[in-house]
Design a protein around this motif. Structure first.
Motif, short mmCIF file in Angstrom:
data_model
loop_
_atom_site.label_atom_id
_atom_site.label_comp_id
_atom_site.label_asym_id
_atom_site.label_seq_id
_atom_site.Cartn_x
_atom_site.Cartn_y
_atom_site.Cartn_z
N THR A 81 0.85 -1.20 0.00
CA THR A 81 0.00 0.00 0.00
C THR A 81 0.88 1.25 0.00
O THR A 81 1.75 1.38 0.85
CB THR A 81 -0.90 0.01 1.25
OG1 THR A 81 -1.64 -1.20 1.30
CG2 THR A 81 -1.86 1.18 1.25
N THR A 82 0.65 2.14 -0.96
CA THR A 82 1.37 3.41 -0.95
C THR A 82 0.79 4.34 0.12
O THR A 82 -0.35 4.16 0.55
CB THR A 82 1.25 4.11 -2.32
OG1 THR A 82 -0.14 4.22 -2.64
CG2 THR A 82 1.95 3.33 -3.41
N THR A 83 1.57 5.35 0.49
CA THR A 83 1.10 6.30 1.51
C THR A 83 -0.22 6.95 1.11
O THR A 83 -1.10 7.15 1.94
CB THR A 83 2.18 7.39 1.72
OG1 THR A 83 3.36 6.75 2.21
CG2 THR A 83 1.72 8.45 2.69
N CYS A 84 -0.37 7.23 -0.20
CA CYS A 84 -1.61 7.90 -0.64
C CYS A 84 -2.82 6.98 -0.57
O CYS A 84 -3.96 7.45 -0.57
CB CYS A 84 -1.43 8.46 -2.05
SG CYS A 84 -1.08 7.21 -3.31
N GLN A 85 -2.59 5.67 -0.52
CA GLN A 85 -3.70 4.71 -0.46
C GLN A 85 -3.91 4.18 0.96
O GLN A 85 -4.74 3.29 1.18
CB GLN A 85 -3.42 3.54 -1.40
CG GLN A 85 -3.40 3.95 -2.87
CD GLN A 85 -4.78 4.08 -3.46
OE1 GLN A 85 -5.44 3.09 -3.73
NE2 GLN A 85 -5.25 5.31 -3.61
N LEU A 86 -3.14 4.70 1.90
CA LEU A 86 -3.24 4.28 3.30
C LEU A 86 -4.32 5.12 3.99
O LEU A 86 -4.31 6.34 3.87
CB LEU A 86 -1.88 4.50 3.98
CG LEU A 86 -1.75 4.20 5.46
CD1 LEU A 86 -1.93 2.69 5.71
CD2 LEU A 86 -0.38 4.66 5.96
N HIS A 87 -5.26 4.47 4.66
CA HIS A 87 -6.36 5.21 5.29
C HIS A 87 -6.23 5.24 6.81
O HIS A 87 -5.62 4.35 7.42
CB HIS A 87 -7.70 4.62 4.85
CG HIS A 87 -8.02 4.93 3.42
ND1 HIS A 87 -7.58 4.14 2.38
CD2 HIS A 87 -8.67 5.99 2.85
CE1 HIS A 87 -7.96 4.68 1.23
NE2 HIS A 87 -8.62 5.80 1.49
N MET A 88 -6.80 6.27 7.40
CA MET A 88 -6.60 6.51 8.83
C MET A 88 -7.31 5.47 9.69
O MET A 88 -7.02 5.35 10.87
CB MET A 88 -7.06 7.93 9.19
CG MET A 88 -6.28 9.02 8.48
SD MET A 88 -4.50 8.75 8.46
CE MET A 88 -4.11 8.82 10.21
N ARG A 89 -8.24 4.70 9.10
CA ARG A 89 -8.91 3.65 9.88
C ARG A 89 -7.93 2.55 10.30
O ARG A 89 -8.27 1.71 11.12
CB ARG A 89 -10.08 3.04 9.10
CG ARG A 89 -9.73 2.49 7.73
CD ARG A 89 -10.97 1.92 7.03
NE ARG A 89 -10.72 1.64 5.62
CZ ARG A 89 -10.88 2.50 4.64
NH1 ARG A 89 -11.30 3.73 4.90
NH2 ARG A 89 -10.63 2.17 3.39
N HIS A 90 -6.75 2.54 9.70
CA HIS A 90 -5.75 1.54 10.08
C HIS A 90 -4.90 2.01 11.26
O HIS A 90 -3.93 1.34 11.63
CB HIS A 90 -4.86 1.21 8.88
CG HIS A 90 -5.64 0.67 7.71
ND1 HIS A 90 -6.38 -0.49 7.80
CD2 HIS A 90 -5.83 1.16 6.46
CE1 HIS A 90 -6.98 -0.70 6.64
NE2 HIS A 90 -6.67 0.28 5.81
N PHE A 91 -5.26 3.15 11.84
CA PHE A 91 -4.59 3.64 13.05
C PHE A 91 -5.62 3.69 14.17
O PHE A 91 -6.83 3.62 13.92
CB PHE A 91 -3.97 5.02 12.80
CG PHE A 91 -2.89 5.01 11.74
CD1 PHE A 91 -1.57 4.80 12.07
CD2 PHE A 91 -3.23 5.15 10.39
CE1 PHE A 91 -0.58 4.76 11.09
CE2 PHE A 91 -2.25 5.11 9.41
CZ PHE A 91 -0.93 4.91 9.75
#
Ligand code: SF4
Ligand code: FES
Length: 253
Positions: A81-91
């Motif tokens: 996953t690239t940074t631009c495709q990383l979503h905050m729900r994974h934190f």
């Protein structure tokens, strides 16, 4: 979500950098990581502080412009996953997130989280041209390519040139990137005329840009958002060995 961000701030290439801590109180879990930074930047600018500089372009995982070490991992914790495709729900709500630029001698910091990755452009440029006949489009299947070669070439061609492999490697090696860029041409008939000269020139350029050697850690593969196979490095090494045997002329600089 409310997050605490520890962000690397550096005014310029020669300035001394350091971490600054920011409160991010209004993060929507459906935001991408870069959208979260956009919101933080709006607050900073409204308060008269300079926005955090970071690289981005397509924001859909295809251009390779985004970067960022997120909690010590290039592109963050999600596999492929690239940074631009990383979503905050994974934190997690309440989490502290450390954000740094990619760190490598070949990628000098430009400002804050932006690094100069033009060394990659120069490695590709060193590869030179492809000698294909021009004219009308050839008939389909006029140049037969075995299916496994076509598959392997297309897999290697998925490299987006992001540099996460370099950032993850303890040697800051660019071998996975250089392998992807040489192997996808070396597997195809169209890539044969300049194959040996290309490999020598790109390897020489990679070394001169200050990237380290590959010592088989495999961290590059773990960080690669396109899961470029380590087998490409083995193919590059084999091509490089053959190129040194079949090419008598020195590689152009
Ligand atoms: S090999 Fe993977 S990590 Fe390295 S530049 Fe290409 S896409 Fe990015
Ligand atoms: S912004 Fe293009 S891949 Fe992330």
């Amino acid at each position: 979500m409310r997050l605490t961000l520890k962000v690397w701030r550096q005014a310029g290439p020669r300035a001394t950098g350091g971490f600054r801590t920011y409160d991010a109180p209004d993060v929507n879990p459906d935001m991408s990581f870069l959208e979260m930074l956009d919101v933080v930047n709006e607050r900073l600018e409204a308060g008269g502080e300079a926005a955090i500089a970071f690289d981005h372009d397509c924001r859909e995982g295809i251009c390779g412009a985004c970067s960022l070490m997120i909690n010590g991992i290039p592109h963050g914790p999600r596999k492929a996953t690239t940074t631009c495709q990383l979503h905050m729900r994974h934190f997690r709500d309440g989490q502290t997130i450390t954000i740094e630029p990619f760190r490598a001698r070949g990628f000098p910091v430009v400002r804050d989280l932006v690094v100069d990755r033009s060394a990659f452009d120069r490695i590709i440029q060193a590869g030179g041209f492809i000698g294909v006949a021009t004219g009308n489009a050839p008939d389909a299947n006029a140049i037969p390519i075995p299916k496994p070669d076509a598959e392997r070439a297309m897999d290697a061609a998925q490299c987006i040139g992001c540099g996460a492999c370099v950032a993850a490697c303890p040697n800051a090696s660019a071998m996975l990137f250089t392998a992807a860029k040489t192997v996808h041409l070396g597997l195809l008939p169209q890539g044969q005329p300049e194959r040996w000269r290309r490999v020598l020139a790109m390897m020489e350029r990679m070394d001169s840009e200050g990237f380290g050697g590959c010592t088989n850690f495999g961290e590059c593969l773990a960080a690669c958002p396109k899961e470029i196979s380590l087998a490409n490095i083995a193919r590059l090494n084999a091509d490089y060995l053959k190129a040194t045997l079949v090419t008598r002329e020195p590689a152009p600089s």
